[in-house]
Design a protein around this motif. Structure first.
Motif, mmCIF file in Angstrom:
data_model
loop_
_atom_site.group_PDB
_atom_site.id
_atom_site.type_symbol
_atom_site.label_atom_id
_atom_site.label_comp_id
_atom_site.label_asym_id
_atom_site.label_seq_id
_atom_site.Cartn_x
_atom_site.Cartn_y
_atom_site.Cartn_z
ATOM 1 N N GLY A 32 -86.765 32.161 97.567
ATOM 2 C CA GLY A 32 -86.219 31.064 98.338
ATOM 3 C C GLY A 32 -84.942 30.491 97.772
ATOM 4 O O GLY A 32 -84.463 29.493 98.269
ATOM 5 N N VAL A 33 -84.378 31.113 96.752
ATOM 6 C CA VAL A 33 -83.135 30.612 96.181
ATOM 7 C C VAL A 33 -82.007 30.749 97.198
ATOM 8 O O VAL A 33 -81.129 29.908 97.282
ATOM 9 N N ASP A 34 -82.083 31.784 98.000
ATOM 10 C CA ASP A 34 -81.018 32.063 98.948
ATOM 11 C C ASP A 34 -81.494 31.773 100.375
ATOM 12 O O ASP A 34 -81.524 32.639 101.226
ATOM 13 N N ASP A 35 -81.869 30.512 100.648
ATOM 14 C CA ASP A 35 -82.310 30.112 101.977
ATOM 15 C C ASP A 35 -81.123 30.068 102.927
ATOM 16 O O ASP A 35 -80.081 29.494 102.615
ATOM 17 N N VAL A 36 -81.313 30.655 104.095
ATOM 18 C CA VAL A 36 -80.271 30.674 105.115
ATOM 19 C C VAL A 36 -80.269 29.317 105.810
ATOM 20 O O VAL A 36 -81.303 28.819 106.234
ATOM 21 N N LYS A 37 -79.080 28.714 105.933
ATOM 22 C CA LYS A 37 -78.947 27.372 106.498
ATOM 23 C C LYS A 37 -78.822 27.374 108.022
ATOM 24 O O LYS A 37 -78.979 26.337 108.645
ATOM 25 N N LEU A 38 -78.515 28.525 108.601
ATOM 26 C CA LEU A 38 -78.349 28.605 110.046
ATOM 27 C C LEU A 38 -79.714 28.551 110.716
ATOM 28 O O LEU A 38 -80.643 29.234 110.302
ATOM 29 N N GLU A 39 -79.830 27.734 111.766
ATOM 30 C CA GLU A 39 -81.119 27.579 112.439
ATOM 31 C C GLU A 39 -81.376 28.679 113.453
ATOM 32 O O GLU A 39 -82.514 29.085 113.662
ATOM 33 N N GLU A 40 -80.312 29.135 114.130
ATOM 34 C CA GLU A 40 -80.469 30.205 115.111
ATOM 35 C C GLU A 40 -79.269 31.133 115.061
ATOM 36 O O GLU A 40 -78.162 30.735 114.719
ATOM 37 N N LEU A 41 -79.529 32.378 115.408
ATOM 38 C CA LEU A 41 -78.507 33.417 115.286
ATOM 39 C C LEU A 41 -78.877 34.560 116.220
ATOM 40 O O LEU A 41 -80.053 34.888 116.382
ATOM 41 N N ASN A 42 -77.865 35.146 116.844
ATOM 42 C CA ASN A 42 -78.050 36.358 117.621
ATOM 43 C C ASN A 42 -77.678 37.527 116.709
ATOM 44 O O ASN A 42 -76.684 37.440 115.996
ATOM 45 N N VAL A 43 -78.456 38.584 116.705
ATOM 46 C CA VAL A 43 -78.192 39.722 115.834
ATOM 47 C C VAL A 43 -78.020 40.966 116.694
ATOM 48 O O VAL A 43 -78.868 41.259 117.544
ATOM 49 N N THR A 44 -76.914 41.673 116.480
ATOM 50 C CA THR A 44 -76.679 42.926 117.192
ATOM 51 C C THR A 44 -76.318 44.014 116.197
ATOM 52 O O THR A 44 -75.827 43.736 115.106
ATOM 53 N N ALA A 45 -76.568 45.254 116.607
ATOM 54 C CA ALA A 45 -76.233 46.415 115.776
ATOM 55 C C ALA A 45 -76.074 47.621 116.681
ATOM 56 O O ALA A 45 -76.579 47.643 117.813
ATOM 57 N N ARG A 46 -75.372 48.623 116.184
ATOM 58 C CA ARG A 46 -75.244 49.874 116.932
ATOM 59 C C ARG A 46 -76.616 50.493 117.168
ATOM 60 O O ARG A 46 -76.884 51.030 118.219
ATOM 61 N N ASN A 47 -77.460 50.427 116.150
ATOM 62 C CA ASN A 47 -78.797 50.991 116.245
ATOM 63 C C ASN A 47 -79.807 49.857 116.103
ATOM 64 O O ASN A 47 -80.229 49.528 115.003
ATOM 65 N N SER A 48 -80.195 49.284 117.226
ATOM 66 C CA SER A 48 -81.109 48.140 117.180
ATOM 67 C C SER A 48 -82.555 48.557 116.922
ATOM 68 O O SER A 48 -83.436 47.704 116.881
ATOM 69 N N TYR A 49 -82.800 49.837 116.761
ATOM 70 C CA TYR A 49 -84.132 50.320 116.397
ATOM 71 C C TYR A 49 -84.173 50.850 114.973
ATOM 72 O O TYR A 49 -85.211 51.279 114.498
ATOM 73 N N GLY A 50 -83.042 50.807 114.292
ATOM 74 C CA GLY A 50 -82.946 51.361 112.942
ATOM 75 C C GLY A 50 -83.603 50.481 111.893
ATOM 76 O O GLY A 50 -83.839 49.281 112.107
ATOM 77 N N PRO A 51 -83.884 51.056 110.739
ATOM 78 C CA PRO A 51 -84.569 50.309 109.682
ATOM 79 C C PRO A 51 -83.747 49.163 109.096
ATOM 80 O O PRO A 51 -84.315 48.137 108.710
ATOM 81 N N THR A 52 -82.436 49.291 109.048
ATOM 82 C CA THR A 52 -81.617 48.201 108.507
ATOM 83 C C THR A 52 -81.657 46.995 109.440
ATOM 84 O O THR A 52 -81.842 45.857 108.993
ATOM 85 N N TYR A 53 -81.502 47.240 110.719
ATOM 86 C CA TYR A 53 -81.573 46.166 111.708
ATOM 87 C C TYR A 53 -82.931 45.462 111.624
ATOM 88 O O TYR A 53 -83.003 44.231 111.601
ATOM 89 N N GLN A 54 -83.995 46.236 111.562
ATOM 90 C CA GLN A 54 -85.342 45.670 111.485
ATOM 91 C C GLN A 54 -85.532 44.865 110.200
ATOM 92 O O GLN A 54 -86.147 43.797 110.203
ATOM 93 N N SER A 55 -84.997 45.375 109.096
ATOM 94 C CA SER A 55 -85.101 44.678 107.813
ATOM 95 C C SER A 55 -84.367 43.338 107.851
ATOM 96 O O SER A 55 -84.867 42.323 107.353
ATOM 97 N N VAL A 56 -83.181 43.318 108.463
ATOM 98 C CA VAL A 56 -82.399 42.080 108.577
ATOM 99 C C VAL A 56 -83.127 41.080 109.474
ATOM 100 O O VAL A 56 -83.220 39.888 109.145
ATOM 101 N N LEU A 57 -83.665 41.549 110.614
ATOM 102 C CA LEU A 57 -84.416 40.652 111.497
ATOM 103 C C LEU A 57 -85.597 40.017 110.769
ATOM 104 O O LEU A 57 -85.814 38.811 110.855
ATOM 105 N N GLU A 58 -86.337 40.834 110.042
ATOM 106 C CA GLU A 58 -87.499 40.330 109.301
ATOM 107 C C GLU A 58 -87.082 39.300 108.255
ATOM 108 O O GLU A 58 -87.709 38.247 108.120
ATOM 109 N N ALA A 59 -86.011 39.595 107.518
ATOM 110 C CA ALA A 59 -85.540 38.665 106.480
ATOM 111 C C ALA A 59 -85.085 37.349 107.095
ATOM 112 O O ALA A 59 -85.344 36.272 106.545
#
Length: 181
Positions: A32-59
């Motif tokens: 929790g040292v690096d808590d994200v301050k943004l309350e909402e965000l839209n996330v897009t990627a070239r590969n929205s089914y890829g593991p990096t995209y999924q990892s970022v969404l989860e984080a």
């Protein structure tokens, strides 16, 4: 009765060590040292089914960010590159070690698509031994390193996002509005 005294000393030692570590600013990674301050965000990627995209969404979700398409700011995962190159060779000129490199390029834009931050590129690398006598183990190690590197890039991105607030992004948007003819 003699056993209670060493237990008491051990618990005091553990308590003392934890107080010393917390006093110097020590934190375990990912606590929790690096808590994200943004309350909402839209996330897009070239590969929205890829593991990096999924990892970022989860984080982001773990950090309490509401990911939705109607958010005022958009995190765009623009590009992801992975490379493997030989870094050392055996006396027979076969690769003895490989270096893996992963890069993630992202930017944050507003609803109009104007970049407010970035594009920025995060990178990580690992080196592993090429065991020609154990090809399955070597390929499994490479796959494991790729997963670790993806997690590292996600942590780096969360750390970068932790330094950004909605007011920072709004100020950047206003500055772009003032510069427009």
């Amino acid at each position: 009765m003699p056993l209670q005294r060493p237990r008491h000393l051990l618990s005091c030692a553990v308590l003392g060590a934890s107080l010393l570590l917390s006093a110097c600013g020590f934190h375990l990674r990912g606590t929790g040292v690096d808590d994200v301050k943004l309350e909402e965000l839209n996330v897009t990627a070239r590969n929205s089914y890829g593991p990096t995209y999924q990892s970022v969404l989860e984080a982001l979700q773990v950090n309490g960010v509401d990911v939705r398409s109607s958010a005022p700011y958009q995190l765009q995962l623009l590009d992801e590159n992975r490379e493997r190159r030989a870094v050392t060779y055996t006396y027979r000129s076969t690769p003895a070690e490989y270096e893996l490199t992963s890069e993630l390029t992202f930017q944050i834009s507003d609803r109009q698509g104007r970049p407010l931050i970035g594009p920025e590129t995060l990178s990580t690398y690992r080196v592993y031994v090429n065991d020609k006598d154990n090809l399955i183990g070597t390929s499994e190690e490479e796959a494991l390193l790729h997963r670790e590197m993806r997690q590292d890039l996600t942590r780096q991105l969360m750390f970068r996002l932790s330094s950004i607030s909605a007011s920072d992004l709004a100020a950047r948007g206003q500055k772009l509005d003032q510069q427009a003819p």
